[in-house]
Motif scaffolding. Structure first.
Motif, PDB file in Angstrom:
ATOM      1  N   THR A 174       0.541   2.336  -3.938  1.00 12.68           N
ATOM      2  CA  THR A 174      -0.775   2.975  -3.958  1.00 12.68           C
ATOM      3  C   THR A 174      -0.716   4.327  -3.255  1.00 12.68           C
ATOM      4  O   THR A 174       0.232   4.636  -2.525  1.00 12.68           O
ATOM      5  CB  THR A 174      -1.863   2.130  -3.236  1.00 12.68           C
ATOM      6  N   TYR A 228       0.835  -1.197   0.000  1.00 10.19           N
ATOM      7  CA  TYR A 228       0.000   0.000   0.000  1.00 10.19           C
ATOM      8  C   TYR A 228       0.877   1.256   0.000  1.00 10.19           C
ATOM      9  O   TYR A 228       0.524   2.264  -0.601  1.00 10.19           O
ATOM     10  CB  TYR A 228      -0.938   0.014   1.208  1.00 10.19           C
ATOM     11  N   ARG A 288      -4.837  -8.002   2.858  1.00 14.51           N
ATOM     12  CA  ARG A 288      -3.868  -8.572   1.919  1.00 14.51           C
ATOM     13  C   ARG A 288      -4.516  -8.648   0.539  1.00 14.51           C
ATOM     14  O   ARG A 288      -5.680  -9.036   0.413  1.00 14.51           O
ATOM     15  CB  ARG A 288      -3.436  -9.956   2.408  1.00 14.51           C
ATOM     16  N   ARG A 289      -3.779  -8.304  -0.482  1.00 15.43           N
ATOM     17  CA  ARG A 289      -4.347  -8.204  -1.827  1.00 15.43           C
ATOM     18  C   ARG A 289      -5.059  -9.478  -2.281  1.00 15.43           C
ATOM     19  O   ARG A 289      -6.126  -9.417  -2.871  1.00 15.43           O
ATOM     20  CB  ARG A 289      -3.276  -7.804  -2.824  1.00 15.43           C
ATOM     21  N   ARG A 309      -8.725  -9.947  -0.762  1.00  8.94           N
ATOM     22  CA  ARG A 309      -9.826  -9.038  -1.075  1.00  8.94           C
ATOM     23  C   ARG A 309     -10.963  -9.820  -1.726  1.00  8.94           C
ATOM     24  O   ARG A 309     -10.740 -10.782  -2.449  1.00  8.94           O
ATOM     25  CB  ARG A 309      -9.371  -7.939  -2.019  1.00  8.94           C
TER      26      ARG A 309
END
Length: 172
Positions: free
Chosen positions: A27, A23, A91-92, A95
């Protein structure tokens, strides 16, 4: 994806930092530029746990951590003691499995039990979706019953571009 929720511990720092680091580096979700060290992250957990709940979602299958949520002071003055700010990171690859929903619901329940009346979330917002940010966090919080209460323009600069900041609130 089956998971359970439990209080975070300082021993979770390295694994939680591994969730947070992408993140920071990829991001605009967080305005932090540099990934903190494990020891700094552990200190953040310790500091939060001294006064507020900090919860992790843990995979039943392999014990890995899938996400975390915590609360903190909204403002320092005593009159603000019934309001708090929340943060949540998933955590990606976790999702879309209701991990965030479960974490935020549990965090809210713990805050309500402490007498909190207003729960706020500070969220990065973009007018036009770009490679570093969608408005998924705003949509998530709307689904969870939060409403927009403030919009600040060009509040954060990251990756060579400006981002807005919004505040969302849920009265409990």
């Amino acid at each position: 994806m089956e998971f359970c929720l439990r209080p975070a511990t300082v021993a979770d720092a390295e694994e939680l930092l591994a969730i947070y680091a992408p993140y920071v580096t990829g991001t605009a979700v967080t305005f932090e530029y540099v990934v903190p060290s494990v020891s700094e992250f552990a200190e953040r957990i310790r500091h939060t746990l001294a006064s507020y709940p900090y919860i992790v979602a843990q995979s039943v299958a392999d014990g890995s951590l899938l996400g975390y949520a915590y609360a903190g002071r909204f403002k320092e003055r005593a009159a603000y003691q019934y309001a708090c700010e929340t943060s949540i990171y998933v955590r990606r690859d976790a999702r879309g499995h209701r991990v965030g929903e479960a974490l935020l619901t549990e965090l809210e329940n713990r805050l309500i039990a402490r007498g909190v009346k207003s729960i706020c979330a500070c969220i990065t917002y973009v007018q036009v979706v770009d490679p570093y940010l969608t408005n998924a966090s705003m949509a998530f919080h709307e689904r969870m019953g939060y409403r927009l209460v403030a919009h600040f323009h060009r509040s954060g600069f990251k990756f060579g571009r400006w981002y807005d900041m919004i505040w969302m609130e849920k009265l409990v």
